[in-house]
Design a protein around this motif. Structure first.
Motif, PDB file in Angstrom:
ATOM      1  N   GLN A   1       0.827  -1.203   0.000  1.00 53.51           N
ATOM      2  CA  GLN A   1       0.000   0.000   0.000  1.00 53.51           C
ATOM      3  C   GLN A   1       0.861   1.252   0.000  1.00 53.51           C
ATOM      4  N   ALA A   2       1.990   1.183   0.691  1.00 57.36           N
ATOM      5  CA  ALA A   2       2.857   2.353   0.775  1.00 57.36           C
ATOM      6  C   ALA A   2       3.580   2.618  -0.542  1.00 57.36           C
ATOM      7  N   SER A   3       3.814   1.538  -1.317  1.00 57.96           N
ATOM      8  CA  SER A   3       4.598   1.714  -2.529  1.00 57.96           C
ATOM      9  C   SER A   3       3.759   2.060  -3.744  1.00 57.96           C
ATOM     10  N   VAL A   4       2.462   1.871  -3.671  1.00 57.23           N
ATOM     11  CA  VAL A   4       1.595   2.156  -4.809  1.00 57.23           C
ATOM     12  C   VAL A   4       0.599   3.220  -4.398  1.00 57.23           C
ATOM     13  N   TYR A   5       0.805   4.441  -4.899  1.00 56.55           N
ATOM     14  CA  TYR A   5      -0.088   5.526  -4.502  1.00 56.55           C
ATOM     15  C   TYR A   5      -0.948   5.931  -5.685  1.00 56.55           C
ATOM     16  N   ILE A   6      -2.196   5.527  -5.671  1.00 54.70           N
ATOM     17  CA  ILE A   6      -3.184   5.971  -6.649  1.00 54.70           C
ATOM     18  C   ILE A   6      -4.395   6.406  -5.851  1.00 54.70           C
ATOM     19  N   ARG A   7      -4.729   7.654  -5.936  1.00 57.25           N
ATOM     20  CA  ARG A   7      -5.827   8.179  -5.137  1.00 57.25           C
ATOM     21  C   ARG A   7      -6.901   8.730  -6.046  1.00 57.25           C
ATOM     22  N   PRO A   8      -8.149   8.335  -5.850  1.00 61.43           N
ATOM     23  CA  PRO A   8      -8.648   7.325  -4.932  1.00 61.43           C
ATOM     24  C   PRO A   8      -8.138   5.942  -5.341  1.00 61.43           C
ATOM     25  N   PRO A   9      -7.982   4.995  -4.386  1.00 61.95           N
ATOM     26  CA  PRO A   9      -7.392   3.702  -4.713  1.00 61.95           C
ATOM     27  C   PRO A   9      -8.235   2.882  -5.679  1.00 61.95           C
TER      28      PRO A   9
ATOM     29  N   ASP B   1       2.553  14.292   0.159  1.00 61.01           N
ATOM     30  CA  ASP B   1       1.903  12.987  -0.041  1.00 61.01           C
ATOM     31  C   ASP B   1       0.841  13.030  -1.136  1.00 61.01           C
ATOM     32  N   GLU B   2       0.758  14.139  -1.875  1.00 65.60           N
ATOM     33  CA  GLU B   2      -0.258  14.261  -2.915  1.00 65.60           C
ATOM     34  C   GLU B   2       0.307  14.025  -4.316  1.00 65.60           C
ATOM     35  N   TYR B   3       1.543  13.589  -4.390  1.00 61.93           N
ATOM     36  CA  TYR B   3       2.121  13.272  -5.686  1.00 61.93           C
ATOM     37  C   TYR B   3       1.581  11.951  -6.208  1.00 61.93           C
ATOM     38  N   VAL B   4       1.323  11.917  -7.505  1.00 64.53           N
ATOM     39  CA  VAL B   4       1.014  10.678  -8.217  1.00 64.53           C
ATOM     40  C   VAL B   4       1.983  10.643  -9.385  1.00 64.53           C
ATOM     41  N   GLY B   5       3.025   9.837  -9.270  1.00 69.48           N
ATOM     42  CA  GLY B   5       4.110   9.939 -10.228  1.00 69.48           C
ATOM     43  C   GLY B   5       4.913  11.193  -9.936  1.00 69.48           C
ATOM     44  N   PRO B   6       5.463  11.844 -10.956  1.00 71.90           N
ATOM     45  CA  PRO B   6       6.331  13.004 -10.714  1.00 71.90           C
ATOM     46  C   PRO B   6       5.590  14.298 -10.433  1.00 71.90           C
ATOM     47  N   TYR B   7       4.260  14.287 -10.519  1.00 74.31           N
ATOM     48  CA  TYR B   7       3.490  15.517 -10.340  1.00 74.31           C
ATOM     49  C   TYR B   7       2.374  15.317  -9.317  1.00 74.31           C
ATOM     50  N   ILE B   8       1.840  16.448  -8.842  1.00 75.62           N
ATOM     51  CA  ILE B   8       0.704  16.410  -7.936  1.00 75.62           C
ATOM     52  C   ILE B   8      -0.492  15.776  -8.648  1.00 75.62           C
ATOM     53  N   GLY B   9      -1.192  14.885  -7.941  1.00 74.58           N
ATOM     54  CA  GLY B   9      -2.332  14.190  -8.524  1.00 74.58           C
ATOM     55  C   GLY B   9      -3.538  15.100  -8.726  1.00 74.58           C
ATOM     56  N   ASP B  10      -4.355  14.746  -9.706  1.00 71.69           N
ATOM     57  CA  ASP B  10      -5.540  15.545 -10.006  1.00 71.69           C
ATOM     58  C   ASP B  10      -6.529  15.561  -8.848  1.00 71.69           C
TER      59      ASP B  10
ATOM     60  N   PRO C   1       7.055   4.449 -20.067  1.00 73.44           N
ATOM     61  CA  PRO C   1       6.665   3.469 -19.044  1.00 73.44           C
ATOM     62  C   PRO C   1       7.464   3.668 -17.759  1.00 73.44           C
ATOM     63  N   GLY C   2       6.816   3.452 -16.634  1.00 69.81           N
ATOM     64  CA  GLY C   2       7.461   3.635 -15.338  1.00 69.81           C
ATOM     65  C   GLY C   2       7.164   4.966 -14.696  1.00 69.81           C
ATOM     66  N   LYS C   3       6.448   5.856 -15.387  1.00 68.15           N
ATOM     67  CA  LYS C   3       6.101   7.149 -14.806  1.00 68.15           C
ATOM     68  C   LYS C   3       5.249   6.963 -13.559  1.00 68.15           C
ATOM     69  N   PHE C   4       4.267   6.067 -13.638  1.00 70.13           N
ATOM     70  CA  PHE C   4       3.431   5.738 -12.490  1.00 70.13           C
ATOM     71  C   PHE C   4       3.889   4.403 -11.909  1.00 70.13           C
ATOM     72  N   LYS C   5       3.733   4.254 -10.625  1.00 68.32           N
ATOM     73  CA  LYS C   5       4.210   3.037  -9.972  1.00 68.32           C
ATOM     74  C   LYS C   5       3.402   1.807 -10.367  1.00 68.32           C
TER      75      LYS C   5
ATOM     76  N   TYR D   1      -0.042   6.969 -20.751  1.00 71.60           N
ATOM     77  CA  TYR D   1      -0.975   8.074 -20.960  1.00 71.60           C
ATOM     78  C   TYR D   1      -2.385   7.684 -20.526  1.00 71.60           C
ATOM     79  N   ALA D   2      -2.813   6.470 -20.857  1.00 71.22           N
ATOM     80  CA  ALA D   2      -4.150   6.015 -20.474  1.00 71.22           C
ATOM     81  C   ALA D   2      -4.302   5.982 -18.961  1.00 71.22           C
ATOM     82  N   GLN D   3      -3.224   5.621 -18.249  1.00 69.47           N
ATOM     83  CA  GLN D   3      -3.278   5.609 -16.784  1.00 69.47           C
ATOM     84  C   GLN D   3      -3.478   7.026 -16.244  1.00 69.47           C
ATOM     85  N   GLY D   4      -2.742   7.981 -16.805  1.00 69.83           N
ATOM     86  CA  GLY D   4      -2.929   9.368 -16.387  1.00 69.83           C
ATOM     87  C   GLY D   4      -4.301   9.890 -16.747  1.00 69.83           C
ATOM     88  N   LEU D   5      -4.824   9.447 -17.882  1.00 67.51           N
ATOM     89  CA  LEU D   5      -6.172   9.827 -18.296  1.00 67.51           C
ATOM     90  C   LEU D   5      -7.198   9.317 -17.287  1.00 67.51           C
TER      91      LEU D   5
END
Length: 620
Positions: free
Chosen positions: A21-29, A181-190, A223-227, A248-252
């Protein structure tokens, strides 16, 4: 199985779960349940008379990649967007940009000015918006709206904090006020951007105008931008290029979940609200690799390049407008502002009225090379260009002569015969580069070196120039920041966290003198420090730990001891921690503790009061 082994297995399993859980940050999960997007009907006449909230969310590089028919997706990367398309006004914007240049699309939406009339490769935010400039923000501020800009990137990028003040925003929440703690990949998450949109709306009892942009799906897409990616793509492309499409689809998907969260929140409120969601430009997808290998285009010489690579999606959702208002749009971004004002039944002023009328005759303004093919009336284009140039020049002259220009009066003057007098002789923003403090960050948002690498770890922030602009020394001290690098917001925006955007605004389009402009959340607060005192020399190892409690702390919040910055650990929006070297407590009777908001250029944006912490001799 013996109890010992069962307990051991359970402990290891829990530990593994925590680590995953700590290594994969996708919010909302997980995706939120699809909200009900039906129009509400229980509105009283009185409620419908209230000015609606207007929320514009510019989604970085948002584009419907499912239009590439040769790609197969394991799941729809944008189900909420597609659901809204079916029932609400939607369409495309003919973006003047590709692969970057977010600020230029912002300019079109907020001011109604077209990039077609600025020099090629220019960035007006950096070169021309040096004075009060009429915009949706200043216009709606004059109608009692609280006006807020939100961007999860450095406040100095594209001169944003200076520009947003000139455009009439009363608050700007930039990267420095987001959380590590609001980063998703290299940038702040939407999701973090949507959270602040909701927060700002909730704390204001009146109508809101909120303009926000996002960064989660910003270039790059390797590839690898998101965990972790949960969307798989099947294609005839190479594995490397397929991986770009998957990234890109993951970020979308993150952008779509944020849109869903925003719509869900306002669908539950009894506040008339209009949400405008759009993409600013198509993603480059790494030098067009995905577009070309998927056969979506043949290359940059594709005869349909403009249509395929410059039309970005837009959808407009409302919780109160009748279904009959649904339309299919195709327009230039510069016409989106007047369209929204008409939808919200808000007066727009002469220039917005002009653009609204022009939109009916010429909904898109392409590059000149497309005029003939798209049946563009060059006379209408000339009227538009003359009007835009005249207004920009008059705003500049008014600011230079008095420092207290009202863009409303400028617009009225331009409505007369100023534009005809301007003819072709007035250059938009001519001498706009007269300011010697031009930002060096002129690169488009799509350039490789504009990434936020390392941003999560540093106390990134920046904005010395907030409130500087053309008015110079005549700016009111009520602006939250001063121009000098070490000036702070203490006592300016202070603890007073409200924005009085509407005060004295009247119909003044870009008149920002004397109005409060707050960067972030004003000055940080210190409520208490623990421990209440320190010991000389620290503990047995010479260490001293200090925790500051208060708020609202973010990426830029840094603890200073005796005027010197310390390595600061962000614990929460209400607490920061520092480990003090032995030398600090060796000879001091007290330590001066302060929290400052510091940007990535080491400029102080705001500071708290100083709290004195006593240092006592060790008790034996």
């Amino acid at each position: 199985m013996p109890l010992f082994f069962r307990l051991t297995a359970l402990t290891c399993g829990l530990f593994l779960l925590i680590m995953l859980q700590a290594s994969v940050y996708i919010r909302p999960p997980v995706p939120l349940p699809p909200p009900k997007i039906e129009i509400q009907t229980e509105w009283s006449p009185e409620e419908l008379q209230k000015p609606p909230n207007i929320i514009i969310l510019l989604s970085e590089a948002f584009w419907d990649i499912t239009q590439i028919k040769s790609l197969q997706f394991s799941e729809d990367p944008a189900p909420m967007f597609h659901a809204l398309q079916e029932k609400f006004t939607h369409g495309t914007l003919l973006s003047p940009m590709f692969g970057g240049g977010t600020a230029n699309v912002e300019l079109e939406v907020l001011t109604g000015h077209s990039m077609r009339f600025f020099p090629e490769d220019s960035t007006p935010y950096e070169q021309y918006i040096k004075q009060p400039t009429a915009s949706l923000a200043s216009l709606l501020a004059g109608q009692g709206y609280k006006t807020t800009a939100i961007s999860p990137f450095y406040h100095w990028f594209f001169n944003s904090s200076e520009v947003y003040k000139h455009l009439g925003f009363s608050r700007f929440i930039s990267l420095e006020y987001f959380n590590p703690d609001e980063y998703v990949g290299p940038y702040i998450g939407d999701h973090a951007v949507v959270r602040r949109i909701i927060e700002e709306s909730e704390r204001n009892p009146g109508p809101d105008f909120i303009f926000a942009n996002t960064m989660e799906n910003h270039y790059h897409y390797w590839p690898g931008k998101f965990k972790k990616n949960h969307i798989e793509v099947k294609s005839h492309m190479s594995n490397a290029v397929t991986g770009i499409a998957e990234t890109y689809a993951q970020g979308l998907s993150g952008a779509d979940r944020a849109l869903q969260e925003l719509v869900l929140h306002f669908s539950r409120l009894k506040e008339p609200t209009i949400i405008v969601f759009f993409g600013d430009h198509l993603p480059s997808l790494e030098k067009l690799l995905v577009y070309k290998e998927s056969n979506y285009i043949s290359g940059e010489d594709d005869p349909d390049f403009l249509e395929k690579m410059h039309n970005t999606p837009v959808v407009i959702w409302s919780n109160y407008l009748p279904k009959e208002t649904k339309e299919e749009l195709h327009m230039s971004p510069s016409f989106l502002g007047p369209y929204i004002l008409n939808l919200a039944k808000r007066p727009g002023g002469p220039y917005m009225d002009f653009l609204s009328d022009l939109y009916q005759k010429m909904p898109v303004l392409p590059p000149k090379t497309y005029y003939e093919a798209m049946n563009i009336d060059v006379n209408l284009v000339q009227q538009y260009e003359d009007r835009q140039k005249a207004i920009l020049e008059l705003e500049k002259q008014a600011a230079a002569s008095s420092g207290n220009a009202s863009a409303a009066s400028v617009d009225t003057a331009a409505i007369g015969d100023a534009s005809s007098k301007a003819g072709g002789g007035v250059v938009a923003g001519s001498d706009g580069a007269d300011s010697g403090d031009e930002s060096s960050s002129t690169g488009m948002a799509g350039t490789a070196d504009s990434s936020a690498s390392g941003a999560a770890g540093s106390s990134n922030t920046s904005n010395a120039a907030v409130g500087a602009g053309a008015a110079g020394g005549e700016e009111s001290s009520s602006t939250a920041m001063a121009e000098t690098a070490d000036s702070s917001a203490s006592g300016a925006a202070g603890g007073s966290d409200e924005s009085n955007a509407a005060v004295g605004a009247g119909a003044a389009g870009g008149d920002t003198k004397g109005k409060t402009f707050i960067l972030g959340y004003g000055e940080p607060l210190i409520e208490r420090v623990s421990p209440a005192f320190l010991t000389v020399g620290g503990d047995a190892f010479g260490r001293s730990q200090l925790t500051v409690h208060g708020g609202r702390y973010g990426l830029g919040s840094t603890v200073f001891i005796n005027g010197e910055p310390q390595q600061t650990t962000w614990l929460s929006e209400a607490s920061l921690s520092v480990s003090l070297p032995k030398a600090l407590t060796a000879n001091a009777a007290t330590l001066d503790v302060q929290v400052r908001v510091v940007d990535s250029k080491n400029r102080v944006l705001a500071e708290s009061r100083i709290v004195k912490v006593p240092v006592q001799e060790k008790k034996h």
